[in-house]
Design a protein around this motif. Structure first.
Motif, mmCIF file in Angstrom:
data_model
loop_
_atom_site.group_PDB
_atom_site.id
_atom_site.type_symbol
_atom_site.label_atom_id
_atom_site.label_comp_id
_atom_site.label_asym_id
_atom_site.label_seq_id
_atom_site.Cartn_x
_atom_site.Cartn_y
_atom_site.Cartn_z
ATOM 1 N N VAL A 232 0.827 -1.209 0.000
ATOM 2 C CA VAL A 232 0.000 0.000 0.000
ATOM 3 C C VAL A 232 0.860 1.257 0.000
ATOM 4 O O VAL A 232 0.360 2.340 -0.250
ATOM 5 N N GLU A 233 2.143 1.076 0.287
ATOM 6 C CA GLU A 233 3.094 2.181 0.225
ATOM 7 C C GLU A 233 4.437 1.611 -0.212
ATOM 8 O O GLU A 233 4.964 0.694 0.414
ATOM 9 N N PRO A 234 4.995 2.120 -1.318
ATOM 10 C CA PRO A 234 6.280 1.607 -1.794
ATOM 11 C C PRO A 234 7.415 2.026 -0.862
ATOM 12 O O PRO A 234 7.220 2.831 0.043
ATOM 13 N N PRO A 235 8.607 1.512 -1.100
ATOM 14 C CA PRO A 235 9.745 1.878 -0.256
ATOM 15 C C PRO A 235 9.957 3.390 -0.204
ATOM 16 O O PRO A 235 9.880 4.079 -1.216
ATOM 17 N N THR A 236 10.201 3.854 1.009
ATOM 18 C CA THR A 236 10.462 5.269 1.273
ATOM 19 C C THR A 236 11.698 5.346 2.158
ATOM 20 O O THR A 236 11.852 4.552 3.081
ATOM 21 N N VAL A 237 12.576 6.287 1.850
ATOM 22 C CA VAL A 237 13.784 6.473 2.650
ATOM 23 C C VAL A 237 13.567 7.656 3.590
ATOM 24 O O VAL A 237 13.126 8.730 3.169
ATOM 25 N N GLN A 238 13.874 7.426 4.854
ATOM 26 C CA GLN A 238 13.783 8.456 5.888
ATOM 27 C C GLN A 238 15.150 8.557 6.568
ATOM 28 O O GLN A 238 15.985 7.665 6.411
#
Length: 121
Positions: free
Chosen positions: A94-100
């Motif tokens: 529901v949410e692709p990879p995200t970098v934080q």
């Protein structure tokens, strides 16, 4: 004193469907599968070398928890690579990879709509 987390329970509506998802798509292994009351089973799953188990079981009166957000995170070494691998197996993200600044994460869903975070630091 408390020394570890033994298991976390994931509420599911159909234990056979959930078992297929968690073993075939996520790659978990069955540690136990035994009767647990009328029409229910206690299904424990192992995740790689982790000592914490995942249990596919919904206690009576807790059916409203099915399809909710899991307040925790499944860890992996590389979110992007795991995202590609699991997407290829049919896992719905529901949410692709995200970098934080603290690391990477993606969000996926099981067949019951339970939502999970996949993360790495």
């Amino acid at each position: 004193m408390v020394c570890r987390l033994a298991f976390v329970s994931i509420p599911v509506s159909d234990q056979d469907r959930a078992l297929a998802f968690y073993t075939e798509k996520l790659g978990f292994d069955i540690s136990t599968d035994q009767p647990m009351g009328p029409g229910k089973r206690w299904i424990g799953l192992r995740i790689a070398s982790s000592s914490t188990r995942v249990v596919l079981f919904t206690p009576d009166g807790q059916e409203d928890r099915i399809g909710s957000f899991f307040n925790g995170s499944f860890a992996c070494d590389n979110v992007e690579a795991t995202y590609r691998q699991l997407s290829g197996r049919g896992v719905e993200f529901v949410e692709p990879p995200t970098v934080q600044p603290w690391g990477s994460f993606a969000t996926f869903r099981d067949p019951d709509g339970n939502t999970f975070v996949l993360s790495s630091s």
